[in-house]
Motif scaffolding. Structure first.
Motif, PDB file in Angstrom:
ATOM      1  N   SER A 356      15.634  54.334  53.850  1.00  0.00           N
ATOM      2  CA  SER A 356      17.081  54.117  53.851  1.00  0.00           C
ATOM      3  C   SER A 356      17.765  55.118  52.944  1.00  0.00           C
ATOM      4  O   SER A 356      17.169  55.660  52.013  1.00  0.00           O
ATOM      5  CB  SER A 356      17.414  52.697  53.397  1.00  0.00           C
ATOM      6  OG  SER A 356      17.095  52.500  52.035  1.00  0.00           O
ATOM      7  N   ILE A 357      19.054  55.332  53.211  1.00  0.00           N
ATOM      8  CA  ILE A 357      19.851  56.264  52.414  1.00  0.00           C
ATOM      9  C   ILE A 357      20.220  55.635  51.078  1.00  0.00           C
ATOM     10  O   ILE A 357      20.252  56.297  50.048  1.00  0.00           O
ATOM     11  CB  ILE A 357      21.115  56.676  53.190  1.00  0.00           C
ATOM     12  CG1 ILE A 357      20.721  57.444  54.465  1.00  0.00           C
ATOM     13  CG2 ILE A 357      22.039  57.512  52.331  1.00  0.00           C
ATOM     14  CD1 ILE A 357      21.887  57.714  55.384  1.00  0.00           C
ATOM     15  N   GLY A 358      20.529  54.342  51.121  1.00  0.00           N
ATOM     16  CA  GLY A 358      20.934  53.654  49.904  1.00  0.00           C
ATOM     17  C   GLY A 358      20.212  52.337  49.745  1.00  0.00           C
ATOM     18  O   GLY A 358      19.002  52.298  49.561  1.00  0.00           O
ATOM     19  N   GLY A 359      20.962  51.243  49.822  1.00  0.00           N
ATOM     20  CA  GLY A 359      20.348  49.922  49.757  1.00  0.00           C
ATOM     21  C   GLY A 359      19.940  49.485  51.144  1.00  0.00           C
ATOM     22  O   GLY A 359      19.003  50.014  51.746  1.00  0.00           O
ATOM     23  N   LEU A 360      20.671  48.507  51.699  1.00  0.00           N
ATOM     24  CA  LEU A 360      20.444  48.094  53.083  1.00  0.00           C
ATOM     25  C   LEU A 360      21.004  49.144  54.029  1.00  0.00           C
ATOM     26  O   LEU A 360      22.133  49.606  53.863  1.00  0.00           O
ATOM     27  CB  LEU A 360      21.129  46.748  53.360  1.00  0.00           C
ATOM     28  CG  LEU A 360      20.584  45.518  52.641  1.00  0.00           C
ATOM     29  CD1 LEU A 360      21.539  44.338  52.824  1.00  0.00           C
ATOM     30  CD2 LEU A 360      19.192  45.157  53.154  1.00  0.00           C
ATOM     31  N   ASP A 361      20.217  49.522  55.027  1.00  0.00           N
ATOM     32  CA  ASP A 361      20.682  50.390  56.102  1.00  0.00           C
ATOM     33  C   ASP A 361      20.523  49.666  57.432  1.00  0.00           C
ATOM     34  O   ASP A 361      19.771  48.689  57.543  1.00  0.00           O
ATOM     35  CB  ASP A 361      19.890  51.700  56.129  1.00  0.00           C
ATOM     36  CG  ASP A 361      20.479  52.752  55.190  1.00  0.00           C
ATOM     37  OD1 ASP A 361      21.336  52.390  54.368  1.00  0.00           O
ATOM     38  OD2 ASP A 361      20.063  53.922  55.278  1.00  0.00           O
ATOM     39  N   LEU A 362      21.217  50.166  58.443  1.00  0.00           N
ATOM     40  CA  LEU A 362      21.183  49.584  59.785  1.00  0.00           C
ATOM     41  C   LEU A 362      20.138  50.280  60.651  1.00  0.00           C
ATOM     42  O   LEU A 362      20.015  51.513  60.636  1.00  0.00           O
ATOM     43  CB  LEU A 362      22.560  49.705  60.440  1.00  0.00           C
ATOM     44  CG  LEU A 362      23.654  48.819  59.830  1.00  0.00           C
ATOM     45  CD1 LEU A 362      25.029  49.370  60.146  1.00  0.00           C
ATOM     46  CD2 LEU A 362      23.519  47.386  60.342  1.00  0.00           C
ATOM     47  N   TYR A 363      19.414  49.472  61.448  1.00  0.00           N
ATOM     48  CA  TYR A 363      18.339  49.959  62.328  1.00  0.00           C
ATOM     49  C   TYR A 363      18.429  49.238  63.669  1.00  0.00           C
ATOM     50  O   TYR A 363      19.050  48.166  63.789  1.00  0.00           O
ATOM     51  CB  TYR A 363      16.958  49.685  61.717  1.00  0.00           C
ATOM     52  CG  TYR A 363      16.762  50.276  60.348  1.00  0.00           C
ATOM     53  CD1 TYR A 363      16.115  51.499  60.179  1.00  0.00           C
ATOM     54  CD2 TYR A 363      17.236  49.618  59.211  1.00  0.00           C
ATOM     55  CE1 TYR A 363      15.946  52.053  58.915  1.00  0.00           C
ATOM     56  CE2 TYR A 363      17.075  50.167  57.951  1.00  0.00           C
ATOM     57  CZ  TYR A 363      16.438  51.382  57.803  1.00  0.00           C
ATOM     58  OH  TYR A 363      16.281  51.922  56.563  1.00  0.00           O
ATOM     59  N   VAL A 364      17.773  49.826  64.657  1.00  0.00           N
ATOM     60  CA  VAL A 364      17.616  49.160  65.945  1.00  0.00           C
ATOM     61  C   VAL A 364      16.147  49.240  66.339  1.00  0.00           C
ATOM     62  O   VAL A 364      15.502  50.278  66.184  1.00  0.00           O
ATOM     63  CB  VAL A 364      18.519  49.782  67.036  1.00  0.00           C
ATOM     64  CG1 VAL A 364      18.213  51.250  67.260  1.00  0.00           C
ATOM     65  CG2 VAL A 364      18.401  48.988  68.341  1.00  0.00           C
ATOM     66  N   ALA A 365      15.608  48.120  66.804  1.00  0.00           N
ATOM     67  CA  ALA A 365      14.209  48.049  67.235  1.00  0.00           C
ATOM     68  C   ALA A 365      14.170  47.808  68.734  1.00  0.00           C
ATOM     69  O   ALA A 365      14.910  46.976  69.269  1.00  0.00           O
ATOM     70  CB  ALA A 365      13.476  46.928  66.500  1.00  0.00           C
ATOM     71  N   SER A 366      13.294  48.528  69.412  1.00  0.00           N
ATOM     72  CA  SER A 366      13.118  48.374  70.855  1.00  0.00           C
ATOM     73  C   SER A 366      11.632  48.326  71.174  1.00  0.00           C
ATOM     74  O   SER A 366      10.814  48.929  70.474  1.00  0.00           O
ATOM     75  CB  SER A 366      13.758  49.544  71.614  1.00  0.00           C
ATOM     76  OG  SER A 366      15.122  49.660  71.294  1.00  0.00           O
ATOM     77  N   ARG A 367      11.293  47.613  72.232  1.00  0.00           N
ATOM     78  CA  ARG A 367       9.898  47.527  72.661  1.00  0.00           C
ATOM     79  C   ARG A 367       9.713  48.315  73.954  1.00  0.00           C
ATOM     80  O   ARG A 367      10.445  48.128  74.930  1.00  0.00           O
ATOM     81  CB  ARG A 367       9.491  46.071  72.875  1.00  0.00           C
ATOM     82  CG  ARG A 367       8.033  45.912  73.348  1.00  0.00           C
ATOM     83  CD  ARG A 367       7.683  44.446  73.546  1.00  0.00           C
ATOM     84  NE  ARG A 367       7.617  43.741  72.294  1.00  0.00           N
ATOM     85  CZ  ARG A 367       6.545  43.716  71.503  1.00  0.00           C
ATOM     86  NH1 ARG A 367       5.465  44.388  71.832  1.00  0.00           N
ATOM     87  NH2 ARG A 367       6.564  43.034  70.387  1.00  0.00           N
ATOM     88  N   ASN A 368       8.730  49.200  73.942  1.00  0.00           N
ATOM     89  CA  ASN A 368       8.333  49.926  75.137  1.00  0.00           C
ATOM     90  C   ASN A 368       6.855  49.665  75.363  1.00  0.00           C
ATOM     91  O   ASN A 368       6.014  50.139  74.607  1.00  0.00           O
ATOM     92  CB  ASN A 368       8.577  51.440  74.973  1.00  0.00           C
ATOM     93  CG  ASN A 368      10.051  51.751  74.812  1.00  0.00           C
ATOM     94  OD1 ASN A 368      10.873  51.263  75.575  1.00  0.00           O
ATOM     95  ND2 ASN A 368      10.389  52.554  73.810  1.00  0.00           N
TER      96      ASN A 368
END
Length: 668
Positions: A356-368
């Protein structure tokens, strides 16, 4: 002349001492008052009381340290940095201080200082849990230059309507924006802001609101924090988080999930969801797009560390199943929080355990197929602050929350809109993913040995095991006190019951919680790890205290009360088990207090507490003559904190103990 000069000097010295003593007295009172605020979890009050003392350079004063801790524990770690640094220069000892300095520096974008503090922290050889967290943080620092170069395909706008209060977790419902806001009348003493509640405001534009109003009187509790609601897609069910009453007798950070059903224009009285863990933090719920699954975040036992994401299946009758951890590709030793599942099945969430850049960062998880890829959402969606609580209004726009620099309040709401076509909305190309891997495997095993208190092996012990609450196998220890090695699976907890003639029957347990090796630290496709676990058995003896071989913790009571709290029942149930396992033994339950209050008062209070605990045990089927209550008051202090001695709270706590010792051994 010399005699007069000496006499004058003595008088002057005496005067200086008197002035110093009286001058320092208000400071001492302020310091004690600030520490009391800190001990009660009233961190904003502690900061206000202790901050004026920081620059006075008083010998042995720890005000800077407690100010830093207060900022950290009230989720303002960036403000803690200069106070941690000052405490460190003053010689305050805390094995975690460099770790906290590192995270505070990272939250301000000072990555070189973060790296230096983490390196210094690891050189101190911390415990395994924090060693792993620090190693992951250090490894993730090298990925930050790549992360800050990645551009989110969005335009981001601060909400016109943000205030100096806290606003976060926004979602569009009809023509209104619903969000969590610190707008209740009462003040939450943890952070000095009003309690959180659910509020709604008409939308003038997608990024502009008018005056907010209370969302629902039925979902309102004046002296608790309410927030982060999840609505079923038909709008008839809401699940939200409630907790943190802020009362001095309830300083814990426990939060639970509550559910309410819509009845016309009103909502039903909220009820606590049974999936909530009474001694854990459960929050940030979110329904799947088909309403058949509830996602939430929790720090309950059995997780991967910190807050983890869980899912709960919901059947056709609306009943909630058993919470299931989302696994170690998504969950890390850090915090994962605020899940959101989009219409196309992608899981968005916030984390400080992934790079992460700082504290909490945003992510997206996908299943393939069988692979899960996790993608960092880039800049400007992420910043050096905490970025969290994403909610999509449609496939191309939505809201996030952040405490990034430049905002108006503690947390603010931001509107985002994709600048491209939907198919380019955070693609799952592995070149953009922070994680795209097949899960590496660890074969865990447990080597158990039964020993006496002096470490000598005990052969011939019958060892019964229960794995995750279900009966498993029975072993007999060999001449080395060992049994066959046990294989372990992720999340396993094994309970042991040990029996042998001439010894006190014992119970113990081993859990993989907090011991599993994070995926980020695994270098090989297959790793073998064996834990060594020694269980102590002892022979019965009058006066012997049993906690060493029965894993007992102290029993705590609310201030000036003798009622049995929920956390105390766990320990008292262990005593019930002990007495059932060892019918030949009678016990004394000895309750002790610290020295604050009079000796006579403490004696009566300790006796009432001992009797209350014994009553609980008898009600569980133990004969009255097998356990005796005994209040010792402050007569057997185990440290120097007697009347008039100024001691820190942790030393007073050592005296507020409960002991269980053998007072009779009956013939079998």
């Amino acid at each position: 002349m010399l005699a007069k000069s000496t006499q004058f000097a003595r008088l002057l010295a005496f005067f200086i001492v008197i002035v110093t003593l009286f001058g320092c007295n208000p400071t001492r009172q302020t310091s004690k008052k600030g520490l009391k605020y800190f001990e009660r979890g009233e961190y904003e009050w502690a900061i206000q009381a202790l901050k004026p003392l920081v620059d006075q350079q008083l010998a042995g004063d720890k005000s800077a340290y407690y100010v830093a801790e207060s900022y950290r524990l009230s989720n303002r770690i960036g403000l803690a940095l200069p106070y941690y640094q000052k405490a460190q220069t003053q010689g305050v000892e805390d094995v975690l201080i460099n770790y906290h300095i590192a995270l505070a520096a990272k939250s301000l974008g000072d990555y070189p200082q973060c790296k230096a503090a983490l390196t210094k922290f690891l050189q101190s050889k911390p415990n395994r849990f924090y060693q792993i967290k620090a190693e992951i943080e250090l490894e993730n620092l090298d990925k930050i230059p790549t992360l800050v170069q990645k551009q989110s395909p969005v335009a981001l706008f601060p909400l016109m309507g943000n205030t100096p209060k806290t606003e976060f977790a926004a979602q569009k419902i009809g023509n209104e924006l619903l969000f969590t806001s610190s707008s209740k009348p009462l003040i939450y003493k943890n952070n000095g802001l009003p309690f959180l509640g659910l509020y709604s405001a008409p939308l003038l534009k997608e990024n502009e609101i008018t005056t907010p109003h209370l969302f629902s009187a039925q979902l309102y509790k004046e002296n608790a924090n309410d927030g982060t609601p999840a609505f079923s897609h038909d709008g008839t069910t809401v699940v939200f988080a409630r907790g943190n009453t802020g009362k001095s007798k309830d300083p814990s950070p426990d939060v639970d999930l509550y559910i309410s059903k819509k009845n016309g224009n009103d909502w039903s009285e909220p009820e606590r969801l049974a999936i909530s863990d009474s001694i854990a933090w459960d929050g940030s719920p979110s329904f799947s797009y088909d309403d058949r699954t509830l996602y939430f975040s929790s720090n309950r036992r059995g997780g991967k560390g910190g807050l983890d994401l869980y899912r709960v299946p919901i059947d056709n009758s609306g009943r909630f199943g058993r919470p299931i951890n989302l696994g170690s590709i998504i969950n890390t030793p850090g915090d994962e929080i605020f899940p959101f599942v989009s219409e196309n099945g992608k899981l968005y969430f916030s984390s400080d355990g992934h790079p992460s850049i700082g504290g909490l960062d945003l992510y997206v998880a996908s299943r393939n197929d069988n692979e899960i890829s996790i993608e960092h959402l880039g800049v400007p969606m992420n910043s050096i602050g905490d970025d969290f609580a994403i909610n999509l209004s449609d496939p191309l726009s939505g809201y996030i929350s952040s405490n990034r620099p430049g905002g108006k309040g503690d947390d603010d709401i931001y509107f985002f809109k994709s600048s491209g076509a939907e198919e380019h909305w955070w693609s799952n190309d592995s070149t953009n993913s922070t994680t795209n891997q097949v899960l590496k495997t660890v074969n865990y095993a447990l080597a158990v040995q039964v020993v006496q208190p002096d470490g000598k092996a005990i052969p011939g012990v019958q060892v019964s095991t229960r794995r995750n609450g279900e009966t498993s196998e029975v072993f007999t220890s060999d001449k080395s006190g060992k049994i066959d090695a046990l294989s372990l699976n992720s999340g396993d907890e094994i309970q042991f019951k040990l029996e042998k003639d001439g010894y006190i029957s014992a119970r113990s347990s081993f859990s993989l919680e907090g011991r599993e090796i994070p995926q980020a630290l695994l270098k090989k496709e297959l790793t073998d790890t064996t834990f060594t676990f020694k269980i102590v058995m002892d022979q019965p003896e009058i006066g012997k205290e049993i906690s060493q071989f029965y894993q007992l913790n102290s029993i705590y009571y609310d201030l000036d009360k003798a009622d049995i709290r929920q956390d105390a029942t766990i320990e008292l149930d262990k005593i019930v088990n002990f007495l059932q396992d060892n019918p030949q033994v009678n016990l004394e339950l000895g309750a002790h207090t610290d020295a604050r209050a009079t000796a006579a008062y403490n004696q009566k209070l300790s006796q009432r507490r001992a009797e209350s605990a014994v009553k609980y045990i008898i009600q569980r089927g133990i004969a009255k003559d097998r356990i005796k209550p005994k209040g010792y008051g402050e007569s057997q202090l185990i440290n120097e904190c007697s009347d008039g001695v100024d001691c820190p709270e942790e030393m007073h706590q050592q005296n507020r103990r409960t002991e269980f010792k053998i007072i009779q051994i009956n013939q079998e």
